[in-house]
Design an enzyme around this catalytic site. Sequence first.
Site, PDB file in Angstrom:
ATOM      1  N   HIS A  17      -2.997   0.091  -5.245  1.00  0.00           N
ATOM      2  CA  HIS A  17      -2.928   1.532  -4.938  1.00  0.00           C
ATOM      3  C   HIS A  17      -1.957   1.851  -3.795  1.00  0.00           C
ATOM      4  O   HIS A  17      -1.748   3.017  -3.495  1.00  0.00           O
ATOM      5  CB  HIS A  17      -4.329   2.034  -4.605  1.00  0.00           C
ATOM      6  CG  HIS A  17      -4.842   1.418  -3.327  1.00  0.00           C
ATOM      7  ND1 HIS A  17      -5.103   0.055  -3.214  1.00  0.00           N
ATOM      8  CD2 HIS A  17      -5.079   1.943  -2.112  1.00  0.00           C
ATOM      9  CE1 HIS A  17      -5.501  -0.199  -1.984  1.00  0.00           C
ATOM     10  NE2 HIS A  17      -5.487   0.928  -1.292  1.00  0.00           N
ATOM     11  N   ASP A  18      -1.431   0.844  -3.126  1.00  0.00           N
ATOM     12  CA  ASP A  18      -0.483   1.067  -2.022  1.00  0.00           C
ATOM     13  C   ASP A  18       0.951   0.764  -2.423  1.00  0.00           C
ATOM     14  O   ASP A  18       1.862   0.906  -1.604  1.00  0.00           O
ATOM     15  CB  ASP A  18      -0.803   0.126  -0.845  1.00  0.00           C
ATOM     16  CG  ASP A  18      -2.097   0.470  -0.144  1.00  0.00           C
ATOM     17  OD1 ASP A  18      -2.514   1.640  -0.191  1.00  0.00           O
ATOM     18  OD2 ASP A  18      -2.681  -0.446   0.464  1.00  0.00           O
ATOM     19  N   ASP A  21     -14.819  -2.296  -1.710  1.00  0.00           N
ATOM     20  CA  ASP A  21     -13.813  -2.255  -0.659  1.00  0.00           C
ATOM     21  C   ASP A  21     -14.545  -2.077   0.661  1.00  0.00           C
ATOM     22  O   ASP A  21     -15.357  -1.164   0.813  1.00  0.00           O
ATOM     23  CB  ASP A  21     -12.868  -1.072  -0.908  1.00  0.00           C
ATOM     24  CG  ASP A  21     -11.439  -1.377  -0.520  1.00  0.00           C
ATOM     25  OD1 ASP A  21     -11.245  -1.900   0.594  1.00  0.00           O
ATOM     26  OD2 ASP A  21     -10.530  -1.086  -1.310  1.00  0.00           O
ATOM     27  N   GLU A  60      -7.475  -8.297   2.854  1.00  0.00           N
ATOM     28  CA  GLU A  60      -6.117  -7.758   2.885  1.00  0.00           C
ATOM     29  C   GLU A  60      -5.550  -8.130   4.240  1.00  0.00           C
ATOM     30  O   GLU A  60      -6.115  -7.773   5.273  1.00  0.00           O
ATOM     31  CB  GLU A  60      -6.133  -6.243   2.700  1.00  0.00           C
ATOM     32  CG  GLU A  60      -4.727  -5.696   2.491  1.00  0.00           C
ATOM     33  CD  GLU A  60      -4.578  -4.248   2.909  1.00  0.00           C
ATOM     34  OE1 GLU A  60      -3.662  -3.588   2.412  1.00  0.00           O
ATOM     35  OE2 GLU A  60      -5.357  -3.782   3.766  1.00  0.00           O
ATOM     36  N   ASP A  72     -10.420  -4.467   3.775  1.00  0.00           N
ATOM     37  CA  ASP A  72      -9.246  -3.711   4.165  1.00  0.00           C
ATOM     38  C   ASP A  72      -8.707  -4.186   5.521  1.00  0.00           C
ATOM     39  O   ASP A  72      -9.477  -4.342   6.473  1.00  0.00           O
ATOM     40  CB  ASP A  72      -9.655  -2.231   4.265  1.00  0.00           C
ATOM     41  CG  ASP A  72      -8.477  -1.297   4.330  1.00  0.00           C
ATOM     42  OD1 ASP A  72      -7.693  -1.263   3.369  1.00  0.00           O
ATOM     43  OD2 ASP A  72      -8.334  -0.580   5.347  1.00  0.00           O
TER      44      ASP A  72
END
Length: 555
Positions: A329-330, A103, A252, A204
């Site tokens: 995870h969000d 990430d 993302e 991210d």
Amino acid sequence: MHPQDEPRAWWKEAVIYQIYPRSFADSNGDGIGDLNGITAHLPYLSKLGIDVIWLSPVYASPNDDNGYDISDYRAIMDEFGTMEDFDYLLAAAHRLGIKIVMDLVANHTSDEHAWFVESRSSVASDKRDWYLWRDPVDGHEPNDWQSVFSGPAWEFDEASGQYYLHCFSRKQPDLNWDNPTVRDAIYDMMTWWCEKGIDGFRMDVISMISKDPSFANGPLWAHVCNGPHVHEYLQEMRRRVLSRFDLLTVGEAGGVTIEEARRYANADGSELNMVFEFDHVDGNATTAGTLYDKWGYAKPQLPAVRAAFNRWQLGLEGVAWNSLYWDNHDQPRAVSRFGDDRPEWRVLSAKMLATCLHLMKGTPYIYQGEELGMTNKRFAGPEELVDVEEVNAWHELVEKKGILSADELLRCFDAVARDNARTPMQWDASPNAGFCAEGVEPWLAINPNYGQINAAACLADPDSIFYYYQKLIELRHSHPIIVYGTFRPLLEESDSIWAYERHLGDCVLTAACNWTDQEQRCDLWDEHSGTRLIGNYTGHVDGILRPYEAYVTLR
Ligand code: TEU
Ligand code: CA
């Protein structure tokens, strides 16, 4: 059967498994998942058959946002282990043929990163311009942008009399990507990781690195997503770093449109391999966006979810590449949000969702526990809020502004809060679910349903969700049509069935999924339809789909 026009690439043929290290497996008895815990479970992932692990951040961090606030990009978070542990994990994964994608959180750092400490130290600092500092306007914030995590996106620094921008928490100051020295520092750091042998980056909020230079009032998203230089910077990143290694890159991209994605994920390879879009998880699409809009508990409806995917499937065909995901995870747990997590339907609907997603065109992502059909938790009260987003939303919407009642916000949390996905991995039925030793307190409470829902139980049951995912992964690896076939939507008017075809050469794959708990008529198949590829019931009944049935043929 050969891919026709579509150029082959390993990252198109791969299935990615996302690990949220804090919640995966604790190896040393502190209640926090760690790198050695991941290494210990590599055989499990190998058995599932995945090709790539995406590791949520493992870098040094004060954990205001569980590692998405990095204080040192070249060090491992103390709680997760050491750089030696990381190197060992990477080598062990590679021995099993599993790649590791890191990430990359480079839109912002932690306020405890040495760069920010220096930047903050004085307006005259060499690094002042590494972040976005602005003077107050009429004694208040430079504009009305609201942070994704509630409240103003600006924090006042008493000592220097200026505000800094933080799109997320106040401990996540945004870097100034318009400063070339900042970009150099990021590229150096990326190169350092690539030289270590990692296999790619999940970037991210990469769509947010170029801010609207006018800093005009308005919704944050509209002014920070897909900004004027974002493509220029990604092309530069490609030239300087990405093109030198064989990587998987996924950005993302909050606020991304199909138009924009055709550039980010262009088949010409000039930027990234693919992006995560939000249309199917964020009903409001993307450019609107006060925080309040995120909070709701309406069940997503099939026609809207399907239409979003169909648009992306058709919109990127031949010109860019899709990523496919239900959760991460969000997001809340897939089976709770899109399927039916009541005990009688949980397994069937989880398999149905998996079928639907994995046979579309794009690279599928599995979020840890999805292969077990893990479900959302329930929030009993404010004492259970852990995630910075939940805590801040509670403070802002319930306590400060009274926009939502306590009960309303708790019901929203049950439906969409991020901690639904972050409860520890359920490995077995022993106390603490095998996530951490008995008697240790896990960092986040384990979902009480771990007695029924856990990996050991799945591994012991040949009919489990786990083995269904394993089968889907095998199919992708053995049938080029699943990777490269063109996509054609079917039954677009149906309120209950999601169906599509894939075409490659003379081959046709036909998939249909019943999204309801009722039997539905479905006349897609006749005696020429070919043979069954996969399904979540035994056999098939002509003319109907049983509750949550998924059925797929190949001819
Ligand atoms: O998420 C950014 C993002 O746009 C959303 O997924 C957002 O976190 C969510 O909608 C809030 O409800 C990334 C990470 O995935 C997330 O975990 C981090 O908190 C965030 O960036 C900041 O780094
Ligand atoms: Ca630990």
